[in-house]
Write a protein that holds these residues in place. Sequence first.
Motif: not given
Lengths: 409, 248
Positions: A71, A73-74, A209, A212, A354, A358, B158, B161, B165, B167, B234
């Motif tokens: 969920x 990843x960064x 997202x 961002x 994040x 989502x 990633x 990932x 939208x 996951x 979505x």
Amino acid sequence: MADNVSTETAEAPLAESAILDSRWSAAARALRGRLYLMTLVLMGLLVVIGTAAGIHAKYIGSLHAYGVSREIPWGILISTYVFFVVTSTGLCLVSSIGHVFGVRDMAPIARRSVFLAVATIAAGFYVIFFEIENPFRMAVYNVISPNLTSNIWWMGSLYGAYMVFMSIEFVLLVRKKYELATILGFLGVISGVAAHSNLGAVFGMLDGREFWYGPFMPIYFITSAMMSGAAAIILFTWIASKMSGKPMDEPMKRALEITTRLGVLLIAVILFFTVWKFVIGFAGGEAKVLALDSLLTGPYSFNFWILEIGVGIVIPLLLYIKSRGRNLNLMALASAMMILGIFFMRYDLVLVGQVVPVQHGMQVTDYQGLLSYSPSPHEILVVLGGIGLVGFTFLLGEKIFSGHKSEAH
Amino acid sequence: MNQDQENGEKRENGAVTEMERRDFLKLGLAITGIFAGGTLLSAVSVVDEVFANREEIAEHYPYKPHYSMLIHQDRCIDCERCVAACAETNNVPEYGYRTRILEQLHPESEGRQTEFIPVLCNQCNNPACVRACPTRATYKDGENGIVMVDKGKCIGCKTCMSACPFNARYYNEETRAVDKCNFCYDTRLSRGEQLTACAEACPAGVRVFGDLSDPESEVYRSVHNIEKAVWVLRPETGVKPNVFYTKG
């Protein structure tokens, strides 16, 4: 002590006080030398430990070694990468005012800035090497299977070119080939701006997202790069001057005065951007509001109010103004605070993008509230390794290139 | 039969033409546009403004077969046999999943108050992951529209990932690549099977897998039925999913 002795023995022959003075300065020199060596070793150790942690993480797998997840990843390695390349781009841009665009007053900071730009981009690559799962594949497939719609591809390729340009520029500056250096510096600016705005777009083009998404990110990245660059130049020039034990010369003071003014302007612009990001964000969708709330009142509020706004923006702004660009100690303190604050700005920027799942709008029980992330020991050690790399390279650079003395060109 | 021959031709020709792709995007826009507008009408009334009849619509799908899935959300009882079958078929490790069941609670609802939503990769027509991938390790298959991963090219940045939208992706430590649902292409479809592992394992007929470009298929008939409320997850992200949801 030396002063005491010399006043009490005012009648004594001059020679005596001169001996005492020279003994005093010899002692100071020895102390500085010891301090230098200790810091150099400490920085080197950080690199060794960070590298060991990074290699160990590769060995046991990021799933176990790092705090990132499906969920989120960064994590902190991405934000630290951003931090380093932001600083590098900023150093390149701010110093280019003097040595590329011909504002002579800014010329004295050129060599050290270009050197530090290379050191910080190298630290960025160092951190990302341990973040990317298969860095060796990247080297191959970025070349033979490029995706021209991918910001990551552009960013990686352009930063590669940027590092080459900046390295060559530094060599040319050392060899006093200033005209060629200007051309390379210009290429560095172009590739740096292109690369850095692409890094902003890596985040800004993810339309899933909300925090961002939009054209804000590339613009914000370039501006905050210059803010970071100004702070880095002031801090590192101050440290270098303390290391050398000699007072800073007037042209350098003048260059830092202009850099400080630029810093004030850029802080103001970033503050302006930040205010509007919130005002506009609160008129947006629920997911965006949730993300903004996590900064204002939620789990990232300490980072935001204390570290970003307090340590990173407001106090440095006041100190810069109070220093009038002449009080070097105050300016250095403000710059150090800013750099610390900016580190957390990057962290918050990457993480807050994040934390809202989502699936938020789907109102499922599996994803209620915010996701959480905390850096793992491996990640923190790699970050320290990156910091160590910058410190080590800087310290070594000051010795090898004897304080980056450069004449105007 | 005629349809099958045409499919054969399509495969030989390889990629779809730009015109076909554009027409399909129009169609996709129509489908998601209705939902975004807030009405759960069928797609077909708006689609009809663009295409004369069902044959023409079918012809204009950019992929043949155009694999898609229709999920009867209200039929799911969360037995998770689909999740288990998927994991077994596709070697999905403990820490990951290609498909899962989400749970919605409606305490205010009359009667049933829990609903389960099976989710998987939507095999989008405008996939955010494919745009973001630096090395084209993840790509949209030119024939069947499945979003695939070429494991050897994945650098593990990633970005896909983060971009997805839904996951729908996770990093697989064993294969050293990002892994995701590919409608069991390598494990079943390419070996002649007609269904994905999850669709076959489902005891309640929740997951209907099929070819959206085949007017005889159940997915086609449901998605293009004015009587049926069909939606996607979505829609605001504009990725144009090929996994549709319905009830009843």
